[in-house]
Structure formats: C-alpha cells, structure tokens
Scaffold this motif. Structure first.
Motif, PDB file in Angstrom:
ATOM      1  N   LEU A 194       0.831  -1.285  -0.052  1.00 25.93           N
ATOM      2  CA  LEU A 194      -0.151  -0.061   0.057  1.00 25.93           C
ATOM      3  C   LEU A 194       0.962   1.213  -0.104  1.00 25.93           C
ATOM      4  N   ARG A 195       2.225   1.186   0.648  1.00 26.27           N
ATOM      5  CA  ARG A 195       3.008   2.464   0.736  1.00 26.27           C
ATOM      6  C   ARG A 195       3.445   2.816  -0.724  1.00 26.27           C
ATOM      7  N   ARG A 196       3.622   1.840  -1.516  1.00 23.37           N
ATOM      8  CA  ARG A 196       4.294   1.888  -2.764  1.00 23.37           C
ATOM      9  C   ARG A 196       3.275   2.093  -3.846  1.00 23.37           C
ATOM     10  N   ALA A 197       1.859   1.980  -3.455  1.00 24.83           N
ATOM     11  CA  ALA A 197       0.914   2.093  -4.398  1.00 24.83           C
ATOM     12  C   ALA A 197       0.648   3.551  -5.183  1.00 24.83           C
ATOM     13  N   SER A 203      -2.431   4.022  -6.746  1.00 27.63           N
ATOM     14  CA  SER A 203      -3.443   4.220  -6.238  1.00 27.63           C
ATOM     15  C   SER A 203      -4.142   2.915  -5.516  1.00 27.63           C
ATOM     16  N   ILE A 204      -4.868   2.896  -4.398  1.00 26.84           N
ATOM     17  CA  ILE A 204      -5.368   1.815  -3.716  1.00 26.84           C
ATOM     18  C   ILE A 204      -6.810   1.836  -3.875  1.00 26.84           C
ATOM     19  N   ALA A 205      -7.305   0.456  -3.855  1.00 21.71           N
ATOM     20  CA  ALA A 205      -8.972   0.384  -4.079  1.00 21.71           C
ATOM     21  C   ALA A 205      -9.046  -0.783  -2.855  1.00 21.71           C
ATOM     22  N   VAL A 206     -10.062  -0.744  -1.946  1.00 21.70           N
ATOM     23  CA  VAL A 206     -10.452  -1.743  -0.925  1.00 21.70           C
ATOM     24  C   VAL A 206     -11.695  -2.283  -1.433  1.00 21.70           C
ATOM     25  N   VAL A 207     -11.761  -3.439  -1.868  1.00 27.34           N
ATOM     26  CA  VAL A 207     -13.076  -4.256  -2.347  1.00 27.34           C
ATOM     27  C   VAL A 207     -13.496  -5.301  -1.683  1.00 27.34           C
ATOM     28  N   ALA A 208     -14.574  -5.017  -0.866  1.00 28.83           N
ATOM     29  CA  ALA A 208     -15.049  -6.145  -0.036  1.00 28.83           C
ATOM     30  C   ALA A 208     -16.089  -7.039  -0.804  1.00 28.83           C
ATOM     31  N   CYS A 209     -16.111  -8.276  -0.598  1.00 24.72           N
ATOM     32  CA  CYS A 209     -16.644  -9.277  -1.268  1.00 24.72           C
ATOM     33  C   CYS A 209     -17.480 -10.455  -0.218  1.00 24.72           C
ATOM     34  N   ALA A 210     -18.558 -10.962  -0.635  1.00 23.94           N
ATOM     35  CA  ALA A 210     -19.053 -11.723   0.228  1.00 23.94           C
ATOM     36  C   ALA A 210     -18.444 -13.088   0.191  1.00 23.94           C
ATOM     37  N   VAL A 211     -17.788 -13.321  -0.908  1.00 26.37           N
ATOM     38  CA  VAL A 211     -17.300 -14.849  -1.344  1.00 26.37           C
ATOM     39  C   VAL A 211     -15.716 -14.514  -1.498  1.00 26.37           C
ATOM     40  N   PRO A 212     -14.801 -15.525  -1.124  1.00 25.40           N
ATOM     41  CA  PRO A 212     -13.312 -15.759  -1.432  1.00 25.40           C
ATOM     42  C   PRO A 212     -13.093 -15.325  -2.765  1.00 25.40           C
ATOM     43  N   PHE A 213     -11.903 -14.652  -3.302  1.00 29.03           N
ATOM     44  CA  PHE A 213     -11.522 -14.368  -4.664  1.00 29.03           C
ATOM     45  C   PHE A 213     -11.405 -15.682  -5.491  1.00 29.03           C
ATOM     46  N   SER A 214     -11.846 -15.388  -6.577  1.00 27.74           N
ATOM     47  CA  SER A 214     -11.841 -16.868  -7.523  1.00 27.74           C
ATOM     48  C   SER A 214     -11.611 -16.122  -8.890  1.00 27.74           C
ATOM     49  N   LEU A 216      -7.041  -4.528  -2.291  1.00 25.00           N
ATOM     50  CA  LEU A 216      -6.925  -5.062  -1.248  1.00 25.00           C
ATOM     51  C   LEU A 216      -8.403  -5.528  -1.181  1.00 25.00           C
ATOM     52  N   PHE A 217      -8.403  -7.110  -1.522  1.00 24.88           N
ATOM     53  CA  PHE A 217      -9.532  -7.855  -1.581  1.00 24.88           C
ATOM     54  C   PHE A 217      -9.984  -8.331  -0.226  1.00 24.88           C
ATOM     55  N   VAL A 218     -11.144  -7.783   0.212  1.00 27.44           N
ATOM     56  CA  VAL A 218     -11.377  -7.998   1.751  1.00 27.44           C
ATOM     57  C   VAL A 218     -12.677  -9.257   1.690  1.00 27.44           C
ATOM     58  N   ALA A 252      -4.431   4.700   7.325  1.00 28.51           N
ATOM     59  CA  ALA A 252      -3.355   5.745   7.628  1.00 28.51           C
ATOM     60  C   ALA A 252      -2.231   5.499   6.533  1.00 28.51           C
ATOM     61  N   VAL A 253      -2.134   4.358   6.062  1.00 31.12           N
ATOM     62  CA  VAL A 253      -0.897   4.182   5.483  1.00 31.12           C
ATOM     63  C   VAL A 253      -0.156   4.792   4.383  1.00 31.12           C
ATOM     64  N   SER A 254      -1.034   5.291   3.449  1.00 34.65           N
ATOM     65  CA  SER A 254      -0.894   5.885   2.189  1.00 34.65           C
ATOM     66  C   SER A 254      -1.948   7.358   2.100  1.00 34.65           C
ATOM     67  N   HIS A 255      -1.262   8.165   1.315  1.00 35.91           N
ATOM     68  CA  HIS A 255      -2.010   9.146   0.972  1.00 35.91           C
ATOM     69  C   HIS A 255      -2.314   9.504  -0.556  1.00 35.91           C
ATOM     70  N   ALA A 256      -2.224   7.851  -1.287  1.00 38.80           N
ATOM     71  CA  ALA A 256      -2.517   7.977  -2.564  1.00 38.80           C
ATOM     72  C   ALA A 256      -4.004   8.180  -2.908  1.00 38.80           C
ATOM     73  N   ASN A 257      -4.390   8.087  -4.081  1.00 41.38           N
ATOM     74  CA  ASN A 257      -5.694   8.183  -4.569  1.00 41.38           C
ATOM     75  C   ASN A 257      -6.436   6.808  -4.046  1.00 41.38           C
TER      76      ASN A 257
END
Length: 454
Positions: A15-18, A20-31, A53-55, A101-106
């Motif tokens: 996240l520090r070197r990103a 841009s960052i997107a946190v995406v929440a999903c009901a099921v595990p990634f596949s 970051l896939f939650v 708090a880790v980054s100030h990117a988009n």
C-alpha cells in the motif's frame, strides 16, 4: 518462534508504494473462475494499475479463504475481514487503522454488502480520506421475503445509511435506482457484464454448431427454490416431452431434486467450471432464465444472460422484465406463454439477428461497464454534500419505519429469551432475577425508542 505478520511484511509495504489503492469487500473468497461483480471489479482495477486489497467477508462452501497477503491475482492482495475461524489471523478489522493511515495515494472503498460492520468500515476509511462507493447489486430487502437465510445480516436502516454516507452510488438496474432516488437522485445505473475470454470459445459457438436432436433448453446458475421458477420448468417439460431441459448449477434442494426425477426429460448436471460451459452450450438449442415474478427478480440483472448471448442462444425469460428488450430474448409472463415462446424459437438464429447481438454485446463486456464505475471514484464528495444527505436521511419516513420494524423484531427476540430463561427454572433465584431485571430494562428502552418515532 513467532510467524511474521503478513500485514506488516506484505500488505502495508504494498500500500505504501501504490500509485492508487482500492479496498474491495466481497461476500465470497476471490476466484478468477467466478464472474462475481466485486471480483471482476478488483481484476479490472488491478489491470489499470491500482493496488487492490480484496476483503473476503465470509466463507463459501468449496472455496478456501485466502491467507492475509496472498496475491490472488496480479495486483490483488487478499485479507479476511474478521476471524470467522480459529485459524484465521491478521484480519482487516485488526488492521483497519493502519491500513487507513498508511498512504495518501488516490484511495477508494467499494462496498457491495450493506452490513453494519462494512458500513462502519466506510466511516473509518472516509475519515481517512477514502472515496466511498456503494454498489447496489441486489434488492437485499426483498431477500428477507424470498429467502431469509440469504440475508441474516441485512438491516434496511443500515443500507439507507450507506446510501447516504457514500460519495457515489451505482446500481445494477433501473428498479434499484428508483428505489433509492428519493434519498439519492444521483445514482448511476451500471449493469452487469461478462468476460468473453472466460468462456474460452468463439462468439456464437452454439448458434453456429449443428443442432442436435432432441432439442435441449439449458440453464446454468443458482437453483434456489426461493426464486427459480420450478413450476414453469416442470410445466413446460410436461407439455413438451420431446424437448430436454438441462440444469447446471448449485443450490438444488432435496425437494426439487425429488420432483425433478419424475420428469424423464429434465436432468441435473451439477456444478460446471465456467470455462467448460461451452461444451454443454454448443449442444443446446436455447437458454432459459426462469425466475419467479417478485420484487427481487424485477431488480436483478442476471450475469448469465450476457453469456447466453455470447453463445448465440435464443433465451426464454420469466420474472425479469428489465432484460425483456435484449436481443434474442423472449419474455414470458406465465407457464403457457413460456411454452408458446419455446414454440416460436427458430432452430438457429439467422446472421442478421447475430449481427444485432454482436453490436449489443460490445457495451456489455466488463471493461466497458466498469470503466464508467471507475470514473466515479476519482474524487471525494465534500462534507457539505454529506451533511445534506444525512439530513435527508433523518427526515426520510421510510428510514424510521424500517427502524421501528427492526426494533419490534428486537423486542420479540427479548421476549423469547425471557421465556427461555423462565422455562429453565434456574435454582439461583438472585441470578435469575438479575437477568430478568436486565431484560426488562432493555425491553423498556426499546419500547421507548419505538414510541418516540411512532
């Protein structure tokens, strides 16, 4: 020996070197094999250079939850939302303050489930400068009537709070836009889509394959009794014994499986990987999407319709008026019209019809759909706009009606708990009286809040 914390060694450094960052929440595990909207969004954003970051909010049968920090797709890193098993460590909830708090990117947060915990997550991330986007995928409230087990987590007031809190909101259908437009007139309709490459076949593979006999009408997807229109399928199977009906998917109840066996021309295949669907679809004459007419079905935009059209399959649909005007779609309002629609279908679509489908599908690929969603998340709404929406929410009669209904349910749960305690007949009278006093105080507080808003 203490194992390293992957949130420290993987998540936070990424996240520090990103850029841009997107946190995406999903009901099921990634596949990557699933055509789920949040998964497709995560892949699209990563392909655009965003660190995702896939939650993973819940477990799903047959799909393992990924450990924190696993790169499940290039640029997409998984993290469980909370410790829903004893062996899960380093969750999103454990690390939310450090992640915020880790980054100030988009930075943006895409929420598709209006649970109380995910809405509280939105508040924390918004305070840290994240753009909050709520994507309305279904009429979750309608699930309470059609399949209560599906939405044990749902709260109508919480969803309304999410609609008001988000900087931007999208919905998969016009019906869902209409549902919330009084509170939020700026909701953008962004329908579902598909990845042609995931089907691993050329466009119109079924339409240009030799027609097999007997003719086969196919379906793939969920087979829940709550919305799958079994009565129409069984009626059609009885009326047209010369046509076979092939069902691919999951969620089939024992009751429906038992009924299915009484029709020799209806067969259940089970779950098939998406890349292998083409082997079945090439042998189909037509597709079907038989949903029971309801508030729930009126608001959906089924992913499978785009895949049927990619295969070049004429498709008979019930219960979903929102796709009635799509090419190659025959909409049926009852079992008899379903059978009549089958009777009208050609053996194979002509080239003119397929040309219209090809033009239609250009706008239906995920890259096109998600580009419009991605454009929304470039900035942040101001506090003044949020204050206006919050005021509108507080004056919304529907919000308080939902709160009253929810409080009424809590009262009922308290009464049942009280009765349980009384039936136990505990020997410790003082302890029992203390519990009864606490329950009475809770019920009085709930009743007072209900009366306040009547």
């Amino acid at each position: 020996f203490r194992a390293p914390d992957p949130s420290e060694t993987i998540i936070l450094p990424e996240l520090r070197r990103a850029r841009s960052i997107a946190v995406v929440a999903c009901a099921v595990p990634f596949s990557s094999a699933l055509n789920q909207r949040p998964i497709c969004c995560a892949k699209y954003l990563a392909d655009q250079g965003t660190t995702v970051l896939f939650v993973e909010v819940w477990e799903s049968p047959g799909q393992p939850v990924h450990p924190t920090g696993e790169e499940v797709y290039p640029g997409v890193f998984s993290i469980p939302f909370y410790a829903f098993r004893d062996d899960i460590r380093h969750t999103f909830q454990d690390n939310i303050d450090r992640i915020a708090a880790v980054s100030h990117a988009n930075r943006s947060y895409l929420c598709t489930l209006p649970t109380r915990a995910l809405v509280e997550t939105a508040r924390v991330l918004r305070a840290a400068g994240y753009h909050i986007h709520y994507d309305i995928m279904d009429d979750w409230e309608a699930f309470l009537h059609d399949d209560e087990e599906m939405t044990h987590w749902f709260s109508a007031p919480v969803e309304l709070e999410m609609v008001a809190l988000a900087d931007t909101v999208t919905a998969v259908s016009g019906k869902l836009v209409e549902k919330f437009e009084r509170l939020r007139p700026d909701i953008l309709e962004v329908r579902n889509g598909y990845y042609p490459s995931a089907l691993e076949c050329e466009q119109f593979a079924a339409a240009r394959a030799p027609l097999e006999r007997p003719k086969v009408v196919g379906y793939f997807g969920h087979l829940s009794d709550a919305w799958f229109d079994w009565e129409t399928v069984f009626y059609a199977a009885g009326k047209r014994p010369d046509i076979e009906f092939e069902l691919i998917g999951y969620g089939l109840s024992d009751r429906s499986l038992l009924r299915l066996h009484s029709f020799p021309n209806v067969r259940f295949v089970g779950l098939v990987p998406q890349k292998n669907l083409q082997h079945y679809a090439r042998k189909w004459w037509a597709g079907m999407i038989p949903f029971q007419p309801s508030t729930l079905s009126a608001a959906v935009d089924p992913l499978k319709v785009y895949e049927y059209l990619h295969f070049g399959l004429p498709t008979v649909v019930t219960g979903i008026p929102g796709i009635a005007d799509y090419p190659l779609i025959e909409f049926a309002g009852d079992p008899d019209s379903f059978v009549s629609a089958l009777d009208r279908l050609p053996d194979r679509p002509d080239e003119q019809s397929l040309s219209r489908v090809a033009e239609f599908l250009k706008a239906c690929v995920w890259e096109e759909r998600l580009a419009s969603l991605n454009r929304l998340t470039g900035g942040r709404g101001g506090e003044a706009e949020l204050a206006v929406r919050a005021a509108a929410l507080r004056s919304d009669e529907r919000y308080w009606q939902a709160r009253i209904a929810e409080l009424g349910k809590q009262q009922e749960r308290q009464r049942r708990l009280w009765e349980q305690q009384q039936r136990l007949g505990e020997s410790d009278l003082a302890a029992r009286q203390a519990r009864e006093t606490e329950l009475a105080m809770r019920e009085a507080a709930l009743r007072a809040e209900v009366e306040l808003w009547r």
